[in-house]
Design an enzyme around this catalytic site. Structure first.
Site, short mmCIF file in Angstrom:
data_model
loop_
_atom_site.label_atom_id
_atom_site.label_comp_id
_atom_site.label_asym_id
_atom_site.label_seq_id
_atom_site.Cartn_x
_atom_site.Cartn_y
_atom_site.Cartn_z
N HIS A 1 0.73 -1.15 -0.04
CA HIS A 1 0.11 0.03 -0.04
C HIS A 1 0.87 1.46 -0.05
O HIS A 1 0.25 2.29 -0.11
CB HIS A 1 -0.73 0.00 1.10
CG HIS A 1 -1.85 -1.14 1.12
ND1 HIS A 1 -2.84 -1.20 0.12
CD2 HIS A 1 -2.15 -2.13 2.08
CE1 HIS A 1 -3.76 -2.21 0.47
NE2 HIS A 1 -3.21 -2.78 1.60
N ASP B 1 -2.46 -10.70 -2.61
CA ASP B 1 -3.13 -10.06 -1.20
C ASP B 1 -4.58 -9.59 -1.50
O ASP B 1 -5.11 -8.94 -2.69
CB ASP B 1 -2.52 -8.80 -1.05
CG ASP B 1 -2.94 -8.37 0.50
OD1 ASP B 1 -2.06 -8.57 1.49
OD2 ASP B 1 -3.79 -7.72 0.65
N HIS C 1 -6.40 -7.09 -0.60
CA HIS C 1 -6.40 -5.47 -0.80
C HIS C 1 -5.62 -5.45 -2.07
O HIS C 1 -4.63 -5.71 -2.41
CB HIS C 1 -6.11 -4.88 0.37
CG HIS C 1 -6.74 -5.16 1.60
ND1 HIS C 1 -6.16 -6.02 2.56
CD2 HIS C 1 -7.89 -4.74 2.32
CE1 HIS C 1 -6.94 -6.13 3.58
NE2 HIS C 1 -7.86 -5.53 3.26
N ASP D 1 -4.75 -12.77 3.06
CA ASP D 1 -5.95 -12.36 3.74
C ASP D 1 -7.32 -12.65 2.95
O ASP D 1 -8.37 -12.18 3.07
CB ASP D 1 -5.90 -10.80 3.93
CG ASP D 1 -5.12 -10.02 3.08
OD1 ASP D 1 -4.89 -10.52 2.19
OD2 ASP D 1 -4.73 -8.70 3.53
N1 Q9C Z 1 -9.39 -1.40 10.49
C1 Q9C Z 1 -2.38 -5.30 4.09
O1 Q9C Z 1 -3.06 -6.10 3.92
N2 Q9C Z 1 -7.78 -1.34 7.34
N3 Q9C Z 1 -3.15 -4.04 4.44
C2 Q9C Z 1 -9.00 -2.16 7.05
C3 Q9C Z 1 -9.90 -2.40 9.54
C4 Q9C Z 1 -6.79 -1.15 6.29
C5 Q9C Z 1 -4.49 -3.95 4.76
C6 Q9C Z 1 -9.92 -1.71 8.36
C7 Q9C Z 1 -6.23 -2.78 5.86
C8 Q9C Z 1 -4.81 -2.71 5.17
C9 Q9C Z 1 -1.16 -5.14 3.75
ZN ZN Z 2 -4.29 -7.24 2.62
#
Ligand code: Q9C
Ligand code: ZN
Length: 343
Positions: free
Chosen positions: A160, A196, A198, A285
């Protein structure tokens, strides 16, 4: 395959994050890396080696100097205000606000160099980020030296993080640094495959206008999922990079059937691009038990993903990204690697 790991990740600990209107312990925590490491050893995947130390020259080719200069100073600036705990941004220079005047104090700078509140600093953060960067580069150097595959057990993750900003638990974009390093070692074309859950917005942004690094993402549709503001199918690259970005957004609830169909599309696009090496941003994830995600992959599905990636026949560096179902993260992440090795 050879595995690169540093215990220095463990200093990035005790962070909190904003989740559904509450401050909670960060989902991205040290136990993630320790469980993956334990599983690597349990199944005998290969030797676990410490990273070599690299300078930041390659990181400077994918990140802004102002941003890279801020990361090591952030927590000391926070402490100089008499604060402890987690340093977290709360105000961001969205379009309509000025980006041409970097603020002079810590609260302004944290937001100036971030796109969300999700990449937070504690005392050990910079050292962990620096070690994670070294882990990725050591893996990339093995690939450049002729290894068929390596696993960079990076923590914190990186995909990210863009040229000038942190976010989503990420600081230095380890996969982007690795891809850039492979280019510098004379590999004319490099592909990044991001599996991933995301969208890897940082990696996409860094290489968007470049034709020498292809970026292919399989992820939850940004209409309904973080990071929301990038990762749509109509993003195809710009200028010399036209056609070198491919996004395959998938709906909530996606299981292995639809996932494998999209992965096959991704792998065909990579084969068409004709790279000399592959960097895989490996997030698990996508697992059905992940606490912040909504795909439905199961533990027995992961080796098949690794086997399909192996079918490209490319020198391949796996770089660890996300995955927050801590009890299953070892089996899932190492399952991909075992599937790759067995293919
Ligand atoms: N607080 C990676 O998988 N937040 N980053 C989601 C929960 C952001 C994920 C809501 C998730 C980032 C590297
Ligand atoms: Zn992720």
């Amino acid at each position: 395959m050879r595995i690169i790991y540093s215990p220095r990740h463990a200093g990035h600990a005790g962070n909190v994050e904003l989740n559904s209107g509450e401050i909670v312990p960060a989902f991205e925590l040290p136990r993630r890396a320790e469980i993956i490491r334990a599983r690597v050893i349990e199944v005998g995947l290969g030797p676990v080696e410490p990273p070599e130390t690299f300078d930041l020259a390659t990181a400077h080719r994918v990140h802004d100097a102002g941003y890279l200069g801020f990361l090591p100073r952030a927590y000391a600036m926070w402490q100089a205000e008499g604060r402890s705990g987690t340093a977290m941004p709360f105000v961001f220079p969205t379009p309509g606000l000025r980006r041409d005047r970097p603020p002079a104090d810590i609260d302004g700078l944290l937001g100036f160099y971030a796109f969300d509140a999700g990449a937070t600093f504690v005392a050990g953060t910079w050292d962990a980020v620096r070690a994670s960067h070294d882990v990725a580069l050591t893996g990339a150097s093995l690939i450049a030296g002729g290894e068929r595959a390596a696993f960079a057990l990076c923590r914190p993750p990186g995909h990210h993080a863009g040229g000038g900003f942190a976010g989503g638990y990420c600081f230095i974009n380890n996969a982007a640094v690795a891809a850039e390093y492979l280019r510098g070692r004379g590999i004319a074309r490099v592909s990044v495959l991001d599996v991933d859950y995301h969208h890897g917005n940082g990696t996409q942004e860094i290489f968007y206008a470049r034709g020498d690094v292809q970026v292919v993402n399989l992820h939850a549709d940004p209409l309904r999922e973080y990071p929301y503001f990038l990762g749509h199918a109509d993003e195809r690259g710009a200028g010399a990079g036209e056609g070198a970005t491919l996004n395959l957004p998938l709906p909530w609830g996606t299981g292995i059937g639809a996932y494998r169909a999209a992965l096959d599309t991704a792998l065909a696009a990579i084969a068409d691009f004709g790279p000399g090496a592959l960097v895989v941003s490996l997030g698990v994830d996508t697992y059905k038990g992940d606490p912040i995600s909504r795909f439905a992959l199961d533990t027995p599905d992961y080796p098949g993903i690794g086997a399909a990636i192996a079918g490209l026949g490319l020198p391949t560096l796996f770089v660890m990204e996300g995955g927050y179902a801590v009890e299953a993260i070892g089996e899932n992440a190492v399952g991909v690697l075992e599937g790759f090795e067995a293919a």
